[in-house]
Design a protein around this motif. Structure first.
Motif, PDB file in Angstrom:
ATOM      1  N   THR A   1       0.828  -1.207   0.000  1.00 12.44           N
ATOM      2  CA  THR A   1       0.000   0.000   0.000  1.00 12.44           C
ATOM      3  C   THR A   1       0.861   1.255   0.000  1.00 12.44           C
ATOM      4  N   VAL A   2       1.835   1.286   0.897  1.00 18.55           N
ATOM      5  CA  VAL A   2       2.737   2.440   0.986  1.00 18.55           C
ATOM      6  C   VAL A   2       3.533   2.588  -0.304  1.00 18.55           C
ATOM      7  N   SER A   3       4.010   1.446  -0.844  1.00 19.86           N
ATOM      8  CA  SER A   3       4.810   1.474  -2.069  1.00 19.86           C
ATOM      9  C   SER A   3       3.988   1.945  -3.267  1.00 19.86           C
ATOM     10  N   TYR A   4       2.745   1.493  -3.370  1.00 19.66           N
ATOM     11  CA  TYR A   4       1.887   1.881  -4.499  1.00 19.66           C
ATOM     12  C   TYR A   4       1.623   3.382  -4.486  1.00 19.66           C
ATOM     13  N   LEU A   5       1.357   3.916  -3.300  1.00 22.80           N
ATOM     14  CA  LEU A   5       1.134   5.356  -3.201  1.00 22.80           C
ATOM     15  C   LEU A   5       2.408   6.134  -3.538  1.00 22.80           C
ATOM     16  N   LYS A   6       3.559   5.610  -3.113  1.00 19.73           N
ATOM     17  CA  LYS A   6       4.832   6.273  -3.405  1.00 19.73           C
ATOM     18  C   LYS A   6       5.076   6.334  -4.916  1.00 19.73           C
ATOM     19  N   LYS A   7       4.764   5.240  -5.609  1.00 18.78           N
ATOM     20  CA  LYS A   7       4.928   5.221  -7.067  1.00 18.78           C
ATOM     21  C   LYS A   7       4.031   6.251  -7.745  1.00 18.78           C
ATOM     22  N   ASN A   8       2.945   6.593  -7.079  1.00 21.64           N
ATOM     23  CA  ASN A   8       2.015   7.584  -7.633  1.00 21.64           C
ATOM     24  C   ASN A   8       2.195   8.962  -7.007  1.00 21.64           C
ATOM     25  N   GLY A   9       3.399   9.179  -6.425  1.00 19.25           N
ATOM     26  CA  GLY A   9       3.740  10.506  -5.943  1.00 19.25           C
ATOM     27  C   GLY A   9       3.107  10.913  -4.634  1.00 19.25           C
ATOM     28  N   ARG A  10       2.701   9.932  -3.800  1.00 23.24           N
ATOM     29  CA  ARG A  10       2.072  10.249  -2.523  1.00 23.24           C
ATOM     30  C   ARG A  10       2.814   9.535  -1.391  1.00 23.24           C
ATOM     31  N   SER A  11       2.944  10.209  -0.261  1.00 21.98           N
ATOM     32  CA  SER A  11       3.459   9.569   0.944  1.00 21.98           C
ATOM     33  C   SER A  11       2.311   9.418   1.925  1.00 21.98           C
ATOM     34  N   ILE A  12       2.463   8.464   2.856  1.00 19.68           N
ATOM     35  CA  ILE A  12       1.396   8.219   3.820  1.00 19.68           C
ATOM     36  C   ILE A  12       1.998   7.587   5.074  1.00 19.68           C
ATOM     37  N   ALA A  13       1.490   7.948   6.233  1.00 17.10           N
ATOM     38  CA  ALA A  13       1.928   7.322   7.478  1.00 17.10           C
ATOM     39  C   ALA A  13       1.326   5.922   7.576  1.00 17.10           C
ATOM     40  N   LYS A  14       1.989   5.033   8.308  1.00 20.13           N
ATOM     41  CA  LYS A  14       1.530   3.651   8.380  1.00 20.13           C
ATOM     42  C   LYS A  14       0.155   3.520   9.036  1.00 20.13           C
ATOM     43  N   ASP A  15      -0.129   4.358  10.032  1.00 22.02           N
ATOM     44  CA  ASP A  15      -1.442   4.259  10.679  1.00 22.02           C
ATOM     45  C   ASP A  15      -2.552   4.655   9.714  1.00 22.02           C
ATOM     46  N   ALA A  16      -2.272   5.632   8.846  1.00 20.80           N
ATOM     47  CA  ALA A  16      -3.260   6.034   7.851  1.00 20.80           C
ATOM     48  C   ALA A  16      -3.435   4.939   6.796  1.00 20.80           C
ATOM     49  N   ALA A  17      -2.334   4.277   6.438  1.00 21.69           N
ATOM     50  CA  ALA A  17      -2.424   3.156   5.492  1.00 21.69           C
ATOM     51  C   ALA A  17      -3.250   2.017   6.093  1.00 21.69           C
ATOM     52  N   GLN A  18      -3.054   1.750   7.388  1.00 24.48           N
ATOM     53  CA  GLN A  18      -3.854   0.732   8.073  1.00 24.48           C
ATOM     54  C   GLN A  18      -5.332   1.098   8.035  1.00 24.48           C
ATOM     55  N   TYR A  19      -5.635   2.356   8.162  1.00 28.09           N
ATOM     56  CA  TYR A  19      -7.015   2.833   8.130  1.00 28.09           C
ATOM     57  C   TYR A  19      -7.665   2.502   6.782  1.00 28.09           C
ATOM     58  N   ILE A  20      -6.902   2.643   5.714  1.00 29.29           N
ATOM     59  CA  ILE A  20      -7.427   2.287   4.394  1.00 29.29           C
ATOM     60  C   ILE A  20      -7.706   0.794   4.317  1.00 29.29           C
ATOM     61  N   LEU A  21      -6.778  -0.004   4.819  1.00 30.98           N
ATOM     62  CA  LEU A  21      -6.927  -1.461   4.744  1.00 30.98           C
ATOM     63  C   LEU A  21      -8.163  -1.946   5.491  1.00 30.98           C
TER      64      LEU A  21
END
Length: 351
Positions: free
Chosen positions: A159-179
Motif C-alpha cells: 500500500t505504501v509502495s503503491y502510493l509512493k509510485k504515484n507521488g504520494r506519501s502516507i503514514a503507516k497508521d493512515a495506510a492501516q485505516y485504508i486497509l
C-alpha cells in the motif's frame, strides 16, 4: 506442481499451452492473464484470436474442443476459461476432460489456454472432476499457479509502495485505516487507493482527513461485511451493506451473497465448536480464524455471543432464504426483499 503467483511473477516468461490460475488474489491472476495475452497476441486482441468462455456462454465439450482447435485458422490464439469455480460440477468435469486430452497442444504453442478461478478451488473429496483436475495440474504441458493474498505486513508495505509510485506519501497508521475498509485483497485495496489518488490531486502527503473525504460514502462495502453484520445481529449495518451491494451489482450478487452467508455460518459453527468443546483459548482460535488480521478480534467477539439456539435459527433462516432466492424470487426487487426479510427475522443476539 504448483507455483506461487506474486507481484513480479512473469507467467509468460516461458509460454505453456495451458495455464491454470488458481487462488484468492485476483489482482495477481489478472496481471498474469494480461501478460500472457500480450506475449501471445502482441497486444492485438480481437474476436478472431481471443475467446472468453464463461458459465453463461459455455456450450458443451464439443464446442469447447472446437474453440481450442481453431489455431490453424489464425496464427496465434488465446482461449480464457474464466470463473471456473462458478461452473457446475458436470461442466467442470467436461472442461477438465477436454483439456486433459491436450489436442490443442502444438510444438509452436499456437493456442494458449488459460483457466482462471475467482476463488481458490476446493478439490478435496468433491468427486471425479477434482481427481481429474489434480491430474491435469501435473501434466507436462500445464503451468499451475496459485495466488494468495499478501500477508498483513506485506499488504501494508504494498500500500505504501503503491502510493509512493504515484507521488504520494502516507503514514503507516493512515495506510492501516485504508486497509480496514477492504477485504484485504489487492484488488479491493488498489480500488480504494486509486480513488484517494484522484481525490488528492496536487498533494504530496495523504492523511486521515484525505482518506475520509476521498472515500466518503463510497468506502468499500464487501460481502464479508454483510455476512458478519447479518449473522452477528447488526441489522442496521447489514441493511446498509445490502443496499450498497445490490445497487452497485449488475447481476449474480444474490447467489454469491447466499454462498458467502453459508460459508460464514459454517465458519462460525466451526470456531464456536473449537471454543466450547475443544476449550481452545483466544490465541489458538485466532490462528485458525481465516479472516484479515484487523477483523479477527471483532469476529471472535461476535462468535462468542452466539448460542446454540442462535445457530439453529440462522440455519433455518438460511434454508428459507435459499429456497426463496432459487425459487420464487424472480426479480431483483424480490431477491433484495428476501435478504431484508432474512435480516429482520433473525433473533437479536444478546450481549
Amino acid at each position: 506442481m504448483s507455483e506461487y503467483l506474486y507481484e513480479n511473477t512473469d507467467a509468460a516468461a516461458s509460454l505453456s499451452p495451458l495455464y491454470i490460475l488458481d487462488g484468492d488474489e485476483n489482482y495477481f491472476k489478472r496481471k498474469a492473464v494480461d501478460s500472457i495475452v500480450r506475449k501471445v497476441l502482441g497486444g492485438t486482441k480481437s474476436p478472431f484470436n481471443f475467446q472468453e468462455i464463461l458459465p453463461g456462454n459455455y456450450e458443451g465439450p464439443q464446442t469447447l474442443e472446437t474453440h481450442l482447435c481453431q489455431a490453424g485458422l489464425f496464427s496465434k490464439r488465446v482461449v480464457l476459461i474464466n470463473y471456473f469455480d462458478d461452473f457446475s460440477d458436470k461442466e467442470k468435469k467436461e472442461i477438465v476432460e477436454v483439456l486433459s486430452r491436450g489436442r490443442f497442444v502444438t510444438p509452436s504453442t499456437d493456442t494458449v489456454v488459460v483457466l482462471q478461478t475467482e476463488k481458490k478451488l476446493v478439490t478435496f473429496g468433491k468427486g471425479a472432476w477434482t481427481r481429474d483436475f489434480t491430474k491435469l495440474t501435473s501434466k507436462p504441458f500445464t503451468a499451475y499457479y496459485i495466488a494468495y493474498p499478501p500477508l498483513p505486513d506485506k499488504l501494508l508495505e504494498w500500500t505504501v509502495s503503491y502510493l509512493k509510485k504515484n507521488g504520494r506519501s502516507i503514514a503507516k497508521d493512515a495506510a492501516q485505516y485504508i486497509l480496514k475498509s477492504t477485504d484485504a485483497t489487492l484488488t479491493a485495496v488498489k480500488g480504494e487507493l486509486d480513488k484517494i489518488i484522484l481525490y488528492t490531486h496536487g498533494k504530496d502527503h495523504i492523511d486521515l482527513s484525505d482518506i475520509d473525504d476521498g472515500v466518503g460514502d463510497y468506502k468499500a462495502v464487501t460481502v464479508f461485511d454483510f455476512c458478519d453484520h447479518a449473522l452477528f445481529s447488526k441489522k442496521k449495518e447489514a441493511l446498509l451493506c445490502l443496499r450498497k451491494i445490490a445497487e452497485e451489482s449488475s447481476g449474480g450478487w444474490d447467489l454469491y451473497m447466499l454462498q458467502m452467508l453459508w460459508r460464514t455460518y459454517k465458519r462460525n459453527v466451526e470456531i464456536k465448536t473449537q471454543m466450547d468443546r475443544l476449550k481452545m483459548d483466544d490465541a489458538a482460535v485466532k490462528k485458525s480464524l481465516n479472516v484479515p488480521f484487523f477483523r479477527k478480534d471483532e469476529v471472535l467477539k461476535g462468535i462468542k455471543k452466539l448460542t446454540l439456539q442462535n445457530l439453529k435459527d440462522q440455519m433455518n433462516g438460511l434454508f428459507e432464504l435459499e429456497c426463496t432466492i432459487k425459487g420464487e424470487a424472480s426479480s431483483q426487487f424480490l431477491k433484495r426483499y428476501a435478504f431484508e426479510k432474512f435480516i429482520f427475522e433473525l433473533p437479536v443476539i444478546m450481549n
